[in-house]
Design an enzyme around this catalytic site. Structure first.
Site, PDB file in Angstrom:
ATOM      1  N   SER A  61     122.431  26.026  34.819  1.00 33.42           N
ATOM      2  CA  SER A  61     122.745  25.434  33.509  1.00 33.42           C
ATOM      3  C   SER A  61     124.073  25.968  32.983  1.00 33.42           C
ATOM      4  O   SER A  61     124.448  27.107  33.291  1.00 33.42           O
ATOM      5  CB  SER A  61     121.648  25.786  32.504  1.00 33.42           C
ATOM      6  OG  SER A  61     122.017  25.370  31.202  1.00 33.42           O
ATOM      7  N   TYR A  93     116.855  32.167  28.106  1.00 34.69           N
ATOM      8  CA  TYR A  93     117.066  31.062  29.064  1.00 34.69           C
ATOM      9  C   TYR A  93     118.436  31.226  29.718  1.00 34.69           C
ATOM     10  O   TYR A  93     118.566  31.136  30.941  1.00 34.69           O
ATOM     11  CB  TYR A  93     116.966  29.737  28.314  1.00 34.69           C
ATOM     12  CG  TYR A  93     117.258  28.507  29.144  1.00 34.69           C
ATOM     13  CD1 TYR A  93     116.318  28.017  30.034  1.00 34.69           C
ATOM     14  CD2 TYR A  93     118.479  27.839  29.026  1.00 34.69           C
ATOM     15  CE1 TYR A  93     116.588  26.886  30.797  1.00 34.69           C
ATOM     16  CE2 TYR A  93     118.749  26.716  29.782  1.00 34.69           C
ATOM     17  CZ  TYR A  93     117.799  26.234  30.661  1.00 34.69           C
ATOM     18  OH  TYR A  93     118.077  25.116  31.420  1.00 34.69           O
TER      19      TYR A  93
HETATM   20  N1  LIG Z   1     117.497  18.913  30.142  1.00 35.44           N
HETATM   21  C1  LIG Z   1     118.568  19.687  29.952  1.00 35.44           C
HETATM   22  O1  LIG Z   1     119.269  19.567  28.938  1.00 35.44           O
HETATM   23  C2  LIG Z   1     118.950  20.717  30.983  1.00 35.44           C
HETATM   24  C3  LIG Z   1     120.218  21.305  30.876  1.00 35.44           C
HETATM   25  C4  LIG Z   1     120.605  22.265  31.809  1.00 35.44           C
HETATM   26  C5  LIG Z   1     119.729  22.605  32.824  1.00 35.44           C
HETATM   27  N2  LIG Z   1     118.489  22.035  32.910  1.00 35.44           N
HETATM   28  C6  LIG Z   1     117.619  22.451  34.000  1.00 35.44           C
HETATM   29  O2  LIG Z   1     117.279  21.303  34.751  1.00 35.44           O
HETATM   30  C7  LIG Z   1     116.041  21.549  35.431  1.00 35.44           C
HETATM   31  C8  LIG Z   1     115.138  20.350  35.202  1.00 35.44           C
HETATM   32  O3  LIG Z   1     114.816  20.277  33.832  1.00 35.44           O
HETATM   33  P1  LIG Z   1     114.556  18.894  33.065  1.00 35.44           P
HETATM   34  O4  LIG Z   1     115.593  18.735  32.072  1.00 35.44           O
HETATM   35  O5  LIG Z   1     114.329  17.843  34.069  1.00 35.44           O
HETATM   36  O6  LIG Z   1     113.248  19.253  32.248  1.00 35.44           O
HETATM   37  P2  LIG Z   1     111.709  18.879  32.449  1.00 35.44           P
HETATM   38  O7  LIG Z   1     111.549  17.411  32.582  1.00 35.44           O
HETATM   39  O8  LIG Z   1     111.009  19.613  31.353  1.00 35.44           O
HETATM   40  O9  LIG Z   1     111.366  19.533  33.857  1.00 35.44           O
HETATM   41  C9  LIG Z   1     111.022  20.866  34.060  1.00 35.44           C
HETATM   42  C10 LIG Z   1     110.061  20.850  35.223  1.00 35.44           C
HETATM   43  O10 LIG Z   1     109.796  22.179  35.666  1.00 35.44           O
HETATM   44  C11 LIG Z   1     108.432  22.226  35.997  1.00 35.44           C
HETATM   45  N3  LIG Z   1     107.945  23.605  36.005  1.00 35.44           N
HETATM   46  C12 LIG Z   1     108.124  24.553  35.063  1.00 35.44           C
HETATM   47  N4  LIG Z   1     107.521  25.678  35.460  1.00 35.44           N
HETATM   48  C13 LIG Z   1     106.962  25.445  36.663  1.00 35.44           C
HETATM   49  C14 LIG Z   1     106.209  26.199  37.567  1.00 35.44           C
HETATM   50  N5  LIG Z   1     105.877  27.470  37.312  1.00 35.44           N
HETATM   51  N6  LIG Z   1     105.791  25.629  38.715  1.00 35.44           N
HETATM   52  C15 LIG Z   1     106.088  24.335  38.998  1.00 35.44           C
HETATM   53  N7  LIG Z   1     106.805  23.555  38.183  1.00 35.44           N
HETATM   54  C16 LIG Z   1     107.226  24.106  37.025  1.00 35.44           C
HETATM   55  C17 LIG Z   1     107.753  21.397  34.914  1.00 35.44           C
HETATM   56  O11 LIG Z   1     106.467  21.054  35.320  1.00 35.44           O
HETATM   57  P3  LIG Z   1     105.386  20.488  34.246  1.00 35.44           P
HETATM   58  O12 LIG Z   1     105.770  19.062  33.994  1.00 35.44           O
HETATM   59  O13 LIG Z   1     104.092  20.629  34.966  1.00 35.44           O
HETATM   60  O14 LIG Z   1     105.506  21.346  33.021  1.00 35.44           O
HETATM   61  C18 LIG Z   1     108.707  20.219  34.866  1.00 35.44           C
HETATM   62  O15 LIG Z   1     108.385  19.280  35.847  1.00 35.44           O
HETATM   63  C19 LIG Z   1     115.496  22.859  34.876  1.00 35.44           C
HETATM   64  O16 LIG Z   1     115.805  23.906  35.775  1.00 35.44           O
HETATM   65  C20 LIG Z   1     116.278  23.048  33.592  1.00 35.44           C
HETATM   66  O17 LIG Z   1     116.389  24.408  33.241  1.00 35.44           O
HETATM   67  C21 LIG Z   1     118.089  21.094  32.012  1.00 35.44           C
END
Ligand SMILES: NC(=O)c1ccc[n+]([C@@H]2O[C@H](COP(=O)([O-])OP(=O)(O)OC[C@H]3O[C@@H](n4cnc5c(N)ncnc54)[C@H](OP(=O)(O)O)[C@@H]3O)[C@@H](O)[C@H]2O)c1
Length: 253
Positions: A146, A159
């Site tokens: 990120s 985070y």
């Molecule tokens: N959205 C943003 O603005 C943003 C910005 C920068 C970086 N990111 C990064 O992008 C990545 C994807 O995030 P996203 O935005 O797509 O958010 P998201 O839709 O909330 O996805 C996060 C995923 O991680 C899974 N997860 C969390 N803990 C876990 C565990 N212990 N075991 C297995 N799965 C687990 C969640 O599963 P559940 O559905 O079961 O909870 C969910 O599917 C993450 O690494 C996040 O930090 C996001």
């Protein structure tokens, strides 16, 4: 290790496959006819994602339900996934949690959970996966970190520090394995419209997940090292990184 020529579907392992960003990326790969092995902790959501990707054209989809915090299970899980795919061209790590920053400031267990899920679990997965790829002198490890890892801020430094650790780990890993023919891509998204950010103010202005996924697929295809996505975050973070600490500590970020 399978070859990535135009006739062989690419074999892609996706960890955290129910993430909004991962799902959007997998939709592109499915339309290209890729073979996918999807890992997520929520069985119901995972089954729905897998069914959707089959309909969209994936040549093969298999799944495993796993809590990725359970690092003891990683070797068996990864070996099973690669066995199911009969090889692996790309491993895509997308799972992560934002966590509760105010609570983490008061309670170490909350802080530790954020560090564990976002840093320790990826280190465990990547240690196994990197050694697998090095043995074969091929493969891409694409990992979502990120922009928050580029500088600690009061609003999300737990985070941010978990992602800073992950970015530094990926930098070192790349320095180790690039000469072995293995690509490591660090993906640094700015705010993206997914479940993770849905409650945040002005989240309707965040980047579109399908556009972000498109950039991620292109960066993997070009074997790039680092992707800021959307691109504007590269100059923004360059400026933010260079603000003197004596000024930065007084800002409300
Ligand atoms: N959205 C943003 O603005 C943003 C910005 C920068 C970086 N990111 C990064 O992008 C990545 C994807 O995030 P996203 O935005 O797509 O958010 P998201 O839709 O909330 O996805 C996060 C995923 O991680 C899974 N997860 C969390 N803990 C876990 C565990 N212990 N075991 C297995 N799965 C687990 C969640 O599963 P559940 O559905 O079961 O909870 C969910 O599917 C993450 O690494 C996040 O930090 C996001």
């Amino acid at each position: 290790m399978s070859q990535t020529d135009s006739t062989t579907p690419r074999k892609i392992l996706v960890l955290g496959a129910t993430s909004g960003i991962a799902e959007a990326t997998c939709r592109i790969w499915a339309a290209q006819g890729a073979s996918l092995f999807l890992v997520a902790r929520n069985a119901e959501k995972l089954a729905a994602v897998a069914a959707d990707l089959r309909v969209r054209g994936a040549s093969y989809v298999d799944t495993a339900v796993a809590d990725l915090d359970d690092t003891d299970q990683h070797p068996a899980l990864l070996a099973h996934a690669i066995n199911s795919l009969t090889g692996m061209d790309i491993a895509y790590l997308a799972h992560g949690i934002l966590g509760d920053q105010p609570q983490a400031e008061q309670d170490f267990n909350t802080a530790a959970q954020i560090i564990y899920t976002n840093f320790m679990a990826p280190v465990s997965l990547l240690t196994w996966l990197a050694n697998f790829c090095v043995q074969r002198h091929a493969g891409t490890l694409a990992v979502i970190s990120s922009v928050a890892g580029d500088r600690g801020r009061k609003s999300n430094y737990l985070y941010g520090s978990s992602k800073a650790g992950l970015s530094a780990f990926l930098q070192g890993l790349r320095n180790r394995v690039d000469r072995e023919g293995v690509t490591v891509l660090t993906i640094k998204p700015g705010p993206v419209k997914t479940a993770m950010t849905s409650g945040m103010p002005k989240s309707d202005k965040f980047a579109d997940v399908d556009q972000v996924a498109k950039s991620i697929v292109a960066a993997i295809d070009k074997r790039r090292d680092i992707l800021y996505v959307p691109f504007i975050w590269q100059p923004i973070m360059c400026v933010i990184r260079h603000i003197p600490e004596s000024i930065f500590k007084k800002l409300n970020l």
